[in-house]
Design an enzyme around this catalytic site. Sequence first.
Site, PDB file in Angstrom:
ATOM      1  N   PHE A 131      45.983  44.205  44.115  1.00 33.88           N
ATOM      2  CA  PHE A 131      46.461  43.253  43.438  1.00 33.88           C
ATOM      3  C   PHE A 131      47.384  43.682  42.160  1.00 33.88           C
ATOM      4  O   PHE A 131      46.593  44.812  41.563  1.00 33.88           O
ATOM      5  CB  PHE A 131      45.412  42.334  43.000  1.00 33.88           C
ATOM      6  CG  PHE A 131      45.884  41.156  42.643  1.00 33.88           C
ATOM      7  CD1 PHE A 131      46.244  40.117  43.341  1.00 33.88           C
ATOM      8  CD2 PHE A 131      45.581  40.767  41.045  1.00 33.88           C
ATOM      9  CE1 PHE A 131      46.665  38.819  42.864  1.00 33.88           C
ATOM     10  CE2 PHE A 131      45.966  39.597  40.553  1.00 33.88           C
ATOM     11  CZ  PHE A 131      46.345  38.510  41.418  1.00 33.88           C
ATOM     12  N   ASP A 203      36.769  46.300  43.135  1.00 33.45           N
ATOM     13  CA  ASP A 203      37.181  44.903  42.778  1.00 33.45           C
ATOM     14  C   ASP A 203      36.746  43.936  43.768  1.00 33.45           C
ATOM     15  O   ASP A 203      37.369  44.122  45.162  1.00 33.45           O
ATOM     16  CB  ASP A 203      38.711  44.650  42.691  1.00 33.45           C
ATOM     17  CG  ASP A 203      39.224  43.398  41.968  1.00 33.45           C
ATOM     18  OD1 ASP A 203      38.526  42.513  42.161  1.00 33.45           O
ATOM     19  OD2 ASP A 203      40.172  43.335  41.300  1.00 33.45           O
ATOM     20  N   TYR A 228      36.361  32.362  39.627  1.00 39.04           N
ATOM     21  CA  TYR A 228      37.115  31.066  39.952  1.00 39.04           C
ATOM     22  C   TYR A 228      37.610  30.854  41.549  1.00 39.04           C
ATOM     23  O   TYR A 228      37.904  30.027  42.042  1.00 39.04           O
ATOM     24  CB  TYR A 228      38.352  30.739  39.128  1.00 39.04           C
ATOM     25  CG  TYR A 228      39.352  31.787  38.991  1.00 39.04           C
ATOM     26  CD1 TYR A 228      40.329  31.713  39.860  1.00 39.04           C
ATOM     27  CD2 TYR A 228      39.446  32.616  37.824  1.00 39.04           C
ATOM     28  CE1 TYR A 228      41.152  32.797  39.889  1.00 39.04           C
ATOM     29  CE2 TYR A 228      40.164  33.613  37.773  1.00 39.04           C
ATOM     30  CZ  TYR A 228      41.316  33.839  38.970  1.00 39.04           C
ATOM     31  OH  TYR A 228      42.083  34.797  38.637  1.00 39.04           O
ATOM     32  N   LYS A 229      37.292  32.127  42.256  1.00 42.15           N
ATOM     33  CA  LYS A 229      37.871  32.068  43.653  1.00 42.15           C
ATOM     34  C   LYS A 229      36.562  31.585  44.400  1.00 42.15           C
ATOM     35  O   LYS A 229      36.213  30.296  44.516  1.00 42.15           O
ATOM     36  CB  LYS A 229      38.324  33.305  43.910  1.00 42.15           C
ATOM     37  CG  LYS A 229      39.545  33.787  43.393  1.00 42.15           C
ATOM     38  CD  LYS A 229      39.908  34.928  43.472  1.00 42.15           C
ATOM     39  CE  LYS A 229      41.335  35.342  43.024  1.00 42.15           C
ATOM     40  NZ  LYS A 229      41.823  36.611  42.764  1.00 42.15           N
ATOM     41  N   ARG A 377      49.013  32.318  53.684  1.00 49.83           N
ATOM     42  CA  ARG A 377      47.675  32.611  53.783  1.00 49.83           C
ATOM     43  C   ARG A 377      46.574  31.475  53.749  1.00 49.83           C
ATOM     44  O   ARG A 377      46.819  30.501  53.109  1.00 49.83           O
ATOM     45  CB  ARG A 377      47.546  33.467  52.245  1.00 49.83           C
ATOM     46  CG  ARG A 377      46.419  34.280  52.061  1.00 49.83           C
ATOM     47  CD  ARG A 377      46.800  34.894  50.754  1.00 49.83           C
ATOM     48  NE  ARG A 377      46.323  34.165  49.624  1.00 49.83           N
ATOM     49  CZ  ARG A 377      45.873  34.543  48.257  1.00 49.83           C
ATOM     50  NH1 ARG A 377      45.602  35.638  48.214  1.00 49.83           N
ATOM     51  NH2 ARG A 377      45.708  33.581  47.290  1.00 49.83           N
TER      52      ARG A 377
HETATM   53  C1  LIG Z   1      42.348  37.059  41.559  1.00 45.40           C
HETATM   54  C2  LIG Z   1      42.455  38.587  41.382  1.00 45.40           C
HETATM   55  C3  LIG Z   1      42.360  38.903  40.102  1.00 45.40           C
HETATM   56  C4  LIG Z   1      42.525  37.925  38.841  1.00 45.40           C
HETATM   57  O1  LIG Z   1      42.419  38.611  37.674  1.00 45.40           O
HETATM   58  P1  LIG Z   1      42.249  37.807  36.292  1.00 45.40           P
HETATM   59  O2  LIG Z   1      42.273  38.639  35.307  1.00 45.40           O
HETATM   60  O3  LIG Z   1      40.942  36.842  36.484  1.00 45.40           O
HETATM   61  O4  LIG Z   1      43.350  36.704  36.565  1.00 45.40           O
HETATM   62  C5  LIG Z   1      42.154  40.440  39.667  1.00 45.40           C
HETATM   63  N1  LIG Z   1      42.199  41.307  41.003  1.00 45.40           N
HETATM   64  C6  LIG Z   1      42.230  40.945  42.247  1.00 45.40           C
HETATM   65  C7  LIG Z   1      42.238  41.601  43.331  1.00 45.40           C
HETATM   66  C8  LIG Z   1      42.321  39.432  42.629  1.00 45.40           C
HETATM   67  O5  LIG Z   1      42.387  39.052  44.032  1.00 45.40           O
END
Ligand SMILES: *Cc1c(COP(=O)(O)O)cnc(C)c1O
Length: 418
Positions: A131, A203, A228-229, A377
């Site tokens: 990500f 992560d 939040y996921k 997705r």
């Molecule tokens: C959703 C996600 C994030 C989100 O990061 P925020 O700082 O909370 O916006 C980070 N890493 C991964 C792999 C994600 O899927």
Amino acid sequence: MSQPTRQQAEALDARDPLAEMRARFDPTSVDRDGRIYLDGNSLGPLPLGVKERLIETTMGQWGGDLISSWNDHDWMLLPRTTAAKIAPLIGAGPDQVICGDSTSVNLFKTLSAAMKLRPDRSVVISEIGNFPTDLYVAEALLSSVGGELRLIDDAETELRDALAPGDVAVTMLTQVDYRTGRKLELARTTEMVRHFGALMLWDLAHSAGAFAVDLAGVDADFAVGCGYKFLNGGPGAPAYLYAATRHLDRAAPVLAGWLGHRRPFEFMPDFEPAEGVGRFTVGTPPILSFAALDEALNVFRDVAPARLTQKAQSLTELFIACVDGFASDHGLQLASPRDAARRGAQVSYRHAGGYALMQALIAAGVVGDFRAPDIVRFGFAPSYLRHVDVWDAAERLRRILADGSWRDSRDHPRRAVT
Ligand SMILES: *Cc1c(COP(=O)(O)O)cnc(C)c1O
């Protein structure tokens, strides 16, 4: 599985041990006009009780009791008490997890602390498809403290060679690939990284709440994840951070803030880290957001994480089996692993008209999302989805492809959030 029938999906629901979890969510989210929500991997739906908790926190505590709420309503403890509810979902002890800030900020905090624990090494490994925020944080940190980001294409096949020179301080990987849903094997990966003397930072953004994770069991060094996921904590909910016990009293926070101090209300000029994981708290916790996340996590009370794993596999397997019946006729190509053990609670397809196709699906009440350049997705949260939802979603997808109506969405301008 041969082409599944709706009756088969109903039968799977009838013996689903997690079936009653769906009633822990607000009907506004999970029972609105036949909508099927397959985007809980991006923003989880609203759990029951959150609205009332927010009203009480706002009106009764903030409005009514004002500043005494920090003590009287345990606001100060929320980063710990909320984290204690996440701990069992990631196989951690309550003293190893703290909530707060965003995943990006927690990546910075853990990566910088981990690098300080390996002062004789300066390489960080990650995957090129990680990500982007993970890569941005690492690049920015390394450019300011010195070090090299070594990017590999595929951790499953290239990690050993990348570790072999023996110069790696930290390996930072996201367990579930946000595009393809590929899930890395936690234990084997962690063991390999530690074998080469590097620290392992996971992560878990798409892991916790979607399937069982055993951080302590695999002896991981650090981890971060998202509120939040699959944890349903609400838009921009606080994230979390895990540190192995052996690092807790040695890790030096680079983002040292007053609430990570041993005695914040003595207002001393020098930073003395709090004992344990609390040292990673930086500033004042956003209490309204914490109230929502803390309440939302009650969805998982009494739920054995292994059951989440089983159900996520069952839902994703059913979707793939349904879509297999028509995918090749319509240019849909499975981008996720077929082996359920190598897949998170997510199924992705490549499609040349992916954005338009997803817009048409959303208009037809199946909410997934699109990730550039060509991925549609679908997230399959095990906590509220039924097998019949999966079957119905696949059927709507089949119809939209068969009648070609998705082509009408082709000229829609792309919106900011896809
Ligand atoms: C959703 C996600 C994030 C989100 O990061 P925020 O700082 O909370 O916006 C980070 N890493 C991964 C792999 C994600 O899927």
